[in-house]
Design a protein around this motif. Structure first.
Motif, PDB file in Angstrom:
ATOM      1  N   ARG A 159       0.837  -1.204   0.000  1.00 24.49           N
ATOM      2  CA  ARG A 159       0.000   0.000   0.000  1.00 24.49           C
ATOM      3  C   ARG A 159       0.873   1.255   0.000  1.00 24.49           C
ATOM      4  O   ARG A 159       1.950   1.284   0.607  1.00 24.49           O
ATOM      5  CB  ARG A 159      -0.999   0.016   1.152  1.00 24.49           C
ATOM      6  CG  ARG A 159      -0.471  -0.143   2.565  1.00 24.49           C
ATOM      7  CD  ARG A 159      -1.565   0.062   3.599  1.00 24.49           C
ATOM      8  NE  ARG A 159      -1.813   1.490   3.806  1.00 24.49           N
ATOM      9  CZ  ARG A 159      -2.909   2.118   3.377  1.00 24.49           C
ATOM     10  NH1 ARG A 159      -3.867   1.476   2.774  1.00 24.49           N
ATOM     11  NH2 ARG A 159      -3.046   3.418   3.585  1.00 24.49           N
ATOM     12  N   GLN A 160       0.372   2.276  -0.720  1.00 26.65           N
ATOM     13  CA  GLN A 160       1.007   3.589  -0.688  1.00 26.65           C
ATOM     14  C   GLN A 160       0.285   4.386   0.387  1.00 26.65           C
ATOM     15  O   GLN A 160      -0.894   4.124   0.680  1.00 26.65           O
ATOM     16  CB  GLN A 160       0.848   4.293  -2.039  1.00 26.65           C
ATOM     17  CG  GLN A 160       1.554   3.581  -3.178  1.00 26.65           C
ATOM     18  CD  GLN A 160       1.326   4.270  -4.533  1.00 26.65           C
ATOM     19  OE1 GLN A 160       0.806   5.368  -4.609  1.00 26.65           O
ATOM     20  NE2 GLN A 160       1.728   3.591  -5.587  1.00 26.65           N
ATOM     21  N   ALA A 161       0.961   5.392   0.944  1.00 26.72           N
ATOM     22  CA  ALA A 161       0.370   6.179   2.026  1.00 26.72           C
ATOM     23  C   ALA A 161      -0.936   6.844   1.573  1.00 26.72           C
ATOM     24  O   ALA A 161      -1.843   7.071   2.382  1.00 26.72           O
ATOM     25  CB  ALA A 161       1.368   7.227   2.495  1.00 26.72           C
ATOM     26  N   ALA A 166      10.075   5.393   0.494  1.00 26.04           N
ATOM     27  CA  ALA A 166       9.700   6.607  -0.246  1.00 26.04           C
ATOM     28  C   ALA A 166       8.499   6.319  -1.141  1.00 26.04           C
ATOM     29  O   ALA A 166       7.732   7.219  -1.475  1.00 26.04           O
ATOM     30  CB  ALA A 166      10.882   7.097  -1.086  1.00 26.04           C
ATOM     31  N   GLU A 167       8.339   5.068  -1.572  1.00 26.45           N
ATOM     32  CA  GLU A 167       7.256   4.704  -2.495  1.00 26.45           C
ATOM     33  C   GLU A 167       6.084   4.051  -1.776  1.00 26.45           C
ATOM     34  O   GLU A 167       4.927   4.284  -2.125  1.00 26.45           O
ATOM     35  CB  GLU A 167       7.774   3.702  -3.546  1.00 26.45           C
ATOM     36  CG  GLU A 167       8.740   4.285  -4.549  1.00 26.45           C
ATOM     37  CD  GLU A 167       8.030   5.046  -5.666  1.00 26.45           C
ATOM     38  OE1 GLU A 167       6.866   4.723  -5.952  1.00 26.45           O
ATOM     39  OE2 GLU A 167       8.642   5.966  -6.227  1.00 26.45           O
ATOM     40  N   LEU A 168       6.418   3.174  -0.810  1.00 22.97           N
ATOM     41  CA  LEU A 168       5.376   2.360  -0.185  1.00 22.97           C
ATOM     42  C   LEU A 168       5.319   2.562   1.314  1.00 22.97           C
ATOM     43  O   LEU A 168       6.357   2.708   1.972  1.00 22.97           O
ATOM     44  CB  LEU A 168       5.637   0.865  -0.456  1.00 22.97           C
ATOM     45  CG  LEU A 168       5.655   0.415  -1.915  1.00 22.97           C
ATOM     46  CD1 LEU A 168       6.014  -1.069  -1.998  1.00 22.97           C
ATOM     47  CD2 LEU A 168       4.310   0.669  -2.585  1.00 22.97           C
ATOM     48  N   GLU A 188      13.022  -2.537  -6.996  1.00 23.95           N
ATOM     49  CA  GLU A 188      13.073  -1.203  -6.386  1.00 23.95           C
ATOM     50  C   GLU A 188      12.152  -1.097  -5.172  1.00 23.95           C
ATOM     51  O   GLU A 188      12.544  -0.575  -4.126  1.00 23.95           O
ATOM     52  CB  GLU A 188      12.595  -0.150  -7.399  1.00 23.95           C
ATOM     53  CG  GLU A 188      13.654   0.342  -8.353  1.00 23.95           C
ATOM     54  CD  GLU A 188      13.062   1.335  -9.364  1.00 23.95           C
ATOM     55  OE1 GLU A 188      13.726   1.571 -10.363  1.00 23.95           O
ATOM     56  OE2 GLU A 188      11.941   1.851  -9.163  1.00 23.95           O
ATOM     57  N   GLU A 189      10.918  -1.569  -5.331  1.00 18.12           N
ATOM     58  CA  GLU A 189       9.912  -1.296  -4.297  1.00 18.12           C
ATOM     59  C   GLU A 189       9.990  -2.238  -3.100  1.00 18.12           C
ATOM     60  O   GLU A 189       9.728  -1.829  -1.979  1.00 18.12           O
ATOM     61  CB  GLU A 189       8.507  -1.317  -4.915  1.00 18.12           C
ATOM     62  CG  GLU A 189       8.326  -0.170  -5.916  1.00 18.12           C
ATOM     63  CD  GLU A 189       6.884   0.057  -6.353  1.00 18.12           C
ATOM     64  OE1 GLU A 189       6.040  -0.800  -6.087  1.00 18.12           O
ATOM     65  OE2 GLU A 189       6.632   1.105  -6.962  1.00 18.12           O
ATOM     66  N   VAL A 190      10.318  -3.522  -3.348  1.00 21.10           N
ATOM     67  CA  VAL A 190      10.333  -4.471  -2.213  1.00 21.10           C
ATOM     68  C   VAL A 190      11.621  -5.290  -2.107  1.00 21.10           C
ATOM     69  O   VAL A 190      11.726  -6.181  -1.255  1.00 21.10           O
ATOM     70  CB  VAL A 190       9.105  -5.430  -2.252  1.00 21.10           C
ATOM     71  CG1 VAL A 190       7.820  -4.682  -1.979  1.00 21.10           C
ATOM     72  CG2 VAL A 190       9.032  -6.167  -3.577  1.00 21.10           C
ATOM     73  N   ARG A 210      12.372  -4.627 -12.558  1.00 21.66           N
ATOM     74  CA  ARG A 210      12.962  -3.449 -11.902  1.00 21.66           C
ATOM     75  C   ARG A 210      12.047  -2.912 -10.802  1.00 21.66           C
ATOM     76  O   ARG A 210      12.495  -2.622  -9.688  1.00 21.66           O
ATOM     77  CB  ARG A 210      13.234  -2.360 -12.955  1.00 21.66           C
ATOM     78  CG  ARG A 210      13.722  -1.036 -12.361  1.00 21.66           C
ATOM     79  CD  ARG A 210      13.867   0.063 -13.393  1.00 21.66           C
ATOM     80  NE  ARG A 210      12.673   0.282 -14.173  1.00 21.66           N
ATOM     81  CZ  ARG A 210      11.564   0.898 -13.736  1.00 21.66           C
ATOM     82  NH1 ARG A 210      11.509   1.364 -12.490  1.00 21.66           N
ATOM     83  NH2 ARG A 210      10.519   1.055 -14.521  1.00 21.66           N
ATOM     84  N   GLU A 211      10.746  -2.778 -11.119  1.00 24.45           N
ATOM     85  CA  GLU A 211       9.816  -2.216 -10.127  1.00 24.45           C
ATOM     86  C   GLU A 211       9.781  -3.062  -8.854  1.00 24.45           C
ATOM     87  O   GLU A 211       9.795  -2.522  -7.747  1.00 24.45           O
ATOM     88  CB  GLU A 211       8.407  -2.098 -10.719  1.00 24.45           C
ATOM     89  CG  GLU A 211       8.172  -0.844 -11.551  1.00 24.45           C
ATOM     90  CD  GLU A 211       8.250   0.461 -10.744  1.00 24.45           C
ATOM     91  OE1 GLU A 211       7.949   0.470  -9.537  1.00 24.45           O
ATOM     92  OE2 GLU A 211       8.637   1.477 -11.338  1.00 24.45           O
ATOM     93  N   VAL A 212       9.725  -4.393  -9.026  1.00 25.23           N
ATOM     94  CA  VAL A 212       9.663  -5.255  -7.839  1.00 25.23           C
ATOM     95  C   VAL A 212      10.965  -5.128  -7.042  1.00 25.23           C
ATOM     96  O   VAL A 212      10.946  -5.022  -5.803  1.00 25.23           O
ATOM     97  CB  VAL A 212       9.383  -6.732  -8.230  1.00 25.23           C
ATOM     98  CG1 VAL A 212       9.400  -7.625  -7.003  1.00 25.23           C
ATOM     99  CG2 VAL A 212       8.048  -6.845  -8.952  1.00 25.23           C
ATOM    100  N   LEU A 235       1.814  -4.782  -6.820  1.00 27.89           N
ATOM    101  CA  LEU A 235       2.883  -3.804  -7.063  1.00 27.89           C
ATOM    102  C   LEU A 235       2.747  -3.241  -8.476  1.00 27.89           C
ATOM    103  O   LEU A 235       2.393  -3.969  -9.406  1.00 27.89           O
ATOM    104  CB  LEU A 235       4.247  -4.479  -6.928  1.00 27.89           C
ATOM    105  CG  LEU A 235       4.578  -5.030  -5.546  1.00 27.89           C
ATOM    106  CD1 LEU A 235       5.856  -5.870  -5.595  1.00 27.89           C
ATOM    107  CD2 LEU A 235       4.732  -3.892  -4.533  1.00 27.89           C
ATOM    108  N   SER A 236       3.049  -1.963  -8.626  1.00 28.21           N
ATOM    109  CA  SER A 236       2.913  -1.350  -9.952  1.00 28.21           C
ATOM    110  C   SER A 236       3.964  -0.273 -10.141  1.00 28.21           C
ATOM    111  O   SER A 236       4.552   0.206  -9.168  1.00 28.21           O
ATOM    112  CB  SER A 236       1.521  -0.726 -10.087  1.00 28.21           C
ATOM    113  OG  SER A 236       1.345   0.237  -9.071  1.00 28.21           O
ATOM    114  N   GLY A 237       4.173   0.097 -11.388  1.00 24.26           N
ATOM    115  CA  GLY A 237       5.103   1.193 -11.662  1.00 24.26           C
ATOM    116  C   GLY A 237       5.153   1.546 -13.129  1.00 24.26           C
ATOM    117  O   GLY A 237       4.866   0.712 -13.995  1.00 24.26           O
ATOM    118  N   PHE A 238       5.503   2.806 -13.401  1.00 23.52           N
ATOM    119  CA  PHE A 238       5.586   3.278 -14.783  1.00 23.52           C
ATOM    120  C   PHE A 238       6.803   2.666 -15.482  1.00 23.52           C
ATOM    121  O   PHE A 238       7.873   2.528 -14.871  1.00 23.52           O
ATOM    122  CB  PHE A 238       5.718   4.808 -14.819  1.00 23.52           C
ATOM    123  CG  PHE A 238       4.451   5.508 -14.423  1.00 23.52           C
ATOM    124  CD1 PHE A 238       3.463   5.756 -15.353  1.00 23.52           C
ATOM    125  CD2 PHE A 238       4.243   5.909 -13.104  1.00 23.52           C
ATOM    126  CE1 PHE A 238       2.278   6.391 -14.985  1.00 23.52           C
ATOM    127  CE2 PHE A 238       3.070   6.546 -12.733  1.00 23.52           C
ATOM    128  CZ  PHE A 238       2.082   6.784 -13.675  1.00 23.52           C
TER     129      PHE A 238
HETATM  130 MG   LIG Z   1       4.631   1.714  -7.518  1.00 17.55          MG
END
Ligand SMILES: [Mg+2]
Ligand SMILES: NC(=O)C1=CN([C@@H]2O[C@H](COP(=O)(O)OP(=O)(O)OC[C@H]3O[C@@H](n4cnc5c(N)ncnc54)[C@H](OP(=O)(O)O)[C@@H]3O)[C@@H](O)[C@H]2O)C=CC1
Length: 341
Positions: free
Chosen positions: A204-206, A280-282, A236-238, A232-234, A216-219
């Motif tokens: 979850r995002q704030a 910063a993201e999640l 980076e985020e987790v 990359r997104e996975v 999980l998602s990302g541009f």
């Molecule tokens: Mg994202």
């Protein structure tokens, strides 16, 4: 048997040729200004007031997108003091199964309540409308808004600063000074449901509503493939490395602007599931069991005022929900096969 096969073929070929001719018709309307102006005379119009679509309550108290015929729209425009030629400001959206052209029109400079009264409907914020409309109508409402928004924000050439000019259908805008043609754009986004075999990872995002967790998602970055963006997104985020990517489906997503969601499943090695969250993201990312997921899928969104918030997943119109549902179905099947209740 043979007869039913022939009948089936006939039905298929009829609907196929119907589809093909509708698509060819739309292509002609996109490319031929004169043909599009002609189509406006017998069109169906979706109205938007400052990007909020017009909805109408049906006799059975269900909300639907209000679709106005040209003559009705012209009459309404005249009643609210607008020239009927204003219909020419519409953008081509598609056509109905019956081959009738559909357009979207922004009426934000007309008095809202006068219009609502004349149209016997109400303008509803698109996020709310998504909850109110029957399934197939939400993507159409989103498409209409996305096209209007794109035209509103692409009135000038980014190379010369000169005004751009639309074609009649609204499928493009041209800068006559530079000769550059601009086409409506969507930003590609990857969305992935990561599984370790028996649990799935949601985050979850704030800014999410309290208690809601999603995939999980990302541009996508410029030049990336879906597979590269997703890995990359996975990471980076987790902080996890995914394998076995499997495509699930796609969706145009209008919030906050047009994204093109590409949805996939992926797995991680069950021995390497320790998440390392990019704060910063999640706000949070957690592994959820099959029991937690199937319970969340069965209940409606939680009351946002509940404290502490109850875990819930995105609603059915979001492709994240489709991914979660697919994962739960696959888990259920594999449990059955292994005799687990
Ligand atoms: Mg994202
Ligand atoms: N339909 C569905 O089921 C779901 C849809 N989504 C949608 O997916 C999209 C992306 O999700 P999210 O996880 O937030 O993305 P990211 O993980 O990529 O994080 C967002 C970051 O990308 C930046 N950003 C914003 N727009 C773009 C762009 N067009 N290209 C590149 N970077 C950009 C933002 O910067 P800054 O804000 O600082 O400008 C922000 O730092 C969102 O629009 C979200 O609504 C997400 C989950 C489920």
């Amino acid at each position: 048997m043979l007869q039913s096969f022939k009948l089936c073929n006939l039905v298929l070929s009829r609907s196929f040729s119907g589809y093909v001719s509708r698509m060819r018709y739309l292509t002609r309307l996109k490319e031929d200004d004169e043909a599009c102006r002609e189509a406006l005379k017998s069109g169906n119009f979706l109205l938007y007031h400052k990007l909020s679509p017009l909805l109408r309550k049906t006799s059975s108290s269900i909300y639907k997108l209000a679709s106005l015929k040209t003559s009705d729209l012209e009459q309404i425009l005249e009643k609210v003091g607008k020239d009927k030629l204003f219909v020419n400001e519409s953008f081509l959206l598609g056509c109905t199964d019956m081959g009738e052209p559909q357009f979207s029109l922004e009426v934000g400079d007309i008095d809202r309540s006068a219009l609502e009264q004349e149209c016997r409907g109400m303008f509803v914020d698109l996020r709310k409308a998504f909850f109110m409309l029957p399934g197939p109508e939400s993507p159409l409402a989103a498409k209409g808004q996305a096209l209007l928004r794109w035209h509103q924000t692409n009135c000038f050439c980014s190379a010369t600063g000169q005004p751009t000019v639309r074609n009649q259908s609204g499928s493009l805008r041209v800068c006559h000074s530079s000769g550059i043609t601009y086409y409506p754009k969507m930003a590609p986004v990857v969305i992935v449901l990561v599984s370790d075999g028996s649990r799935c990872l949601l985050a979850r995002q704030a800014m999410f509503p309290p208690g809601m967790y999603s995939a999980l998602s990302g541009f996508c970055d410029m030049g990336e493939s879906v597979e590269e963006a997703l890995r990359r997104e996975v990471a980076e985020e987790v902080g996890l490395e995914v394998e076995n990517l499997q495509y699930s489906g796609s969706q145009h997503w209008p919030f906050p602007q047009s994204s093109f969601m590409l949805a996939c499943h992926a797995t991680v090695n069950p021995d390497k599931t320790q998440v390392n969250i990019d704060k910063a993201e999640l706000e949070d990312a957690r592994w959820f069991t099959y029991e937690e997921i199937s319970e969340a899928l069965q209940k409606p969104p939680s009351d946002p005022r509940r404290d502490p918030p109850v875990f819930w997943v995105p609603p059915s119109y979001a492709i994240a929900n489709q991914l979660i549902q697919e994962w739960a179905n696959q888990q259920q099947l594999s449990r059955k096969l292994h005799g687990i209740k």
